[in-house]
Design a protein around this motif. Sequence first.
Motif, PDB file in Angstrom:
ATOM      1  N   ARG A 246     -25.223 -50.329  22.976  1.00  0.00           N
ATOM      2  CA  ARG A 246     -24.654 -50.153  21.637  1.00  0.00           C
ATOM      3  C   ARG A 246     -25.702 -49.522  20.733  1.00  0.00           C
ATOM      4  O   ARG A 246     -26.858 -49.943  20.731  1.00  0.00           O
TER       5      ARG A 246
ATOM      6  N   PRO B 236     -23.833 -53.075  13.472  1.00  0.00           N
ATOM      7  CA  PRO B 236     -24.296 -54.462  13.343  1.00  0.00           C
ATOM      8  C   PRO B 236     -23.516 -55.469  14.197  1.00  0.00           C
ATOM      9  O   PRO B 236     -22.402 -55.184  14.643  1.00  0.00           O
ATOM     10  N   LEU B 237     -24.115 -56.642  14.386  1.00  0.00           N
ATOM     11  CA  LEU B 237     -23.500 -57.705  15.190  1.00  0.00           C
ATOM     12  C   LEU B 237     -22.898 -58.772  14.287  1.00  0.00           C
ATOM     13  O   LEU B 237     -23.437 -59.073  13.218  1.00  0.00           O
ATOM     14  N   ILE B 238     -21.822 -59.384  14.756  1.00  0.00           N
ATOM     15  CA  ILE B 238     -21.187 -60.493  14.042  1.00  0.00           C
ATOM     16  C   ILE B 238     -21.827 -61.812  14.495  1.00  0.00           C
ATOM     17  O   ILE B 238     -22.133 -61.975  15.679  1.00  0.00           O
TER      18      ILE B 238
ATOM     19  N   VAL C 272     -17.407 -60.574   5.815  1.00  0.00           N
ATOM     20  CA  VAL C 272     -18.689 -59.887   5.615  1.00  0.00           C
ATOM     21  C   VAL C 272     -19.198 -60.224   4.216  1.00  0.00           C
ATOM     22  O   VAL C 272     -18.536 -59.950   3.215  1.00  0.00           O
TER      23      VAL C 272
ATOM     24  N   GLY D 226     -21.566 -60.193   9.037  1.00  0.00           N
ATOM     25  CA  GLY D 226     -20.208 -60.632   9.371  1.00  0.00           C
ATOM     26  C   GLY D 226     -20.269 -61.993  10.039  1.00  0.00           C
ATOM     27  O   GLY D 226     -21.090 -62.208  10.943  1.00  0.00           O
TER      28      GLY D 226
ATOM     29  N   PRO E 265     -21.037 -59.890  19.825  1.00  0.00           N
ATOM     30  CA  PRO E 265     -20.154 -58.713  19.877  1.00  0.00           C
ATOM     31  C   PRO E 265     -19.199 -58.877  21.056  1.00  0.00           C
ATOM     32  O   PRO E 265     -19.377 -59.786  21.875  1.00  0.00           O
ATOM     33  N   SER E 266     -18.183 -58.036  21.143  1.00  0.00           N
ATOM     34  CA  SER E 266     -17.314 -58.067  22.323  1.00  0.00           C
ATOM     35  C   SER E 266     -18.150 -57.748  23.561  1.00  0.00           C
ATOM     36  O   SER E 266     -19.124 -56.996  23.498  1.00  0.00           O
TER      37      SER E 266
ATOM     38  N   LEU F 227     -12.171 -54.069   6.482  1.00  0.00           N
ATOM     39  CA  LEU F 227     -13.113 -53.137   7.099  1.00  0.00           C
ATOM     40  C   LEU F 227     -12.698 -52.803   8.526  1.00  0.00           C
ATOM     41  O   LEU F 227     -13.102 -51.789   9.071  1.00  0.00           O
TER      42      LEU F 227
END
Length: 205
Positions: free
Chosen positions: A50, A55-57, A92, A111, A134-135, A186
């Motif tokens: 990536r 950014p990462l959640i 976020v 997030g 992330p996924s 978003l």
Amino acid sequence: MAKIGTDIDHAAALLREGKLVGIPTETVYGLAGNAFDERAIMKIFEVKRRPATVPLIAQTSSLGKAKGFVKQFSKEALLLAGKYWPGALTLVMEKSALIPDLMTSGGDTVGIRIPNHAMTLQLLSRLDFPLAVPSANIHGQKSPMTAEEVNEQIGDQIEYILDGGKCAVGFESTIVGFSNGLPVILRQGALSKENIESTINNTIN
Ligand code: AMP
Ligand code: MG
């Protein structure tokens, strides 16, 4: 290939060592690492291939913990979290100093989500740090809905995948940010704009 299993303690132990673990959520499977550990965060970007600019959640298990990761929850953010957490809503907000800059690609906002999956909520509640989630797909590929699909994409790069069955929702979370205090969508996701509007009693763009 990664081992697939249902051992929450094992997953927690690996995460405490700074390792990455595939985890179920109700939306899609995630690739989890300690969100307070810069090396774990860097590994997530590497494994997913990536770009560092995305950014990462962060995921956590309670509103109380989430409050520590941001400067403040606005009235609207509290309304939305109260109604849809645990659930398919990512909020976020301006980040607190606890969240490393690597998580947010250098930005001021982070997030946050409480996922609605019993196994992952148990895992999160056993940890004294939030998870960067992330996924669990390679960047640009399809988000995995089962532990086996995680194994196909990234199983050669991680040790363990927590098996929580097939994702019940099967879509990404809806991401809501705030501009001058007003909610802004978003990313469209599992939760509809109408759901969000009815909660805050206002229309949004
Ligand atoms: P994924 O990590 O694959 O679940 O996708 C997460 C999405 O959330 C990415 O498209 C990010 O760009 C977006 N995202 C994460 N953090 C933020 C943030 N602080 N502000 C805006 N978008 C974000
Ligand atoms: Mg994704």
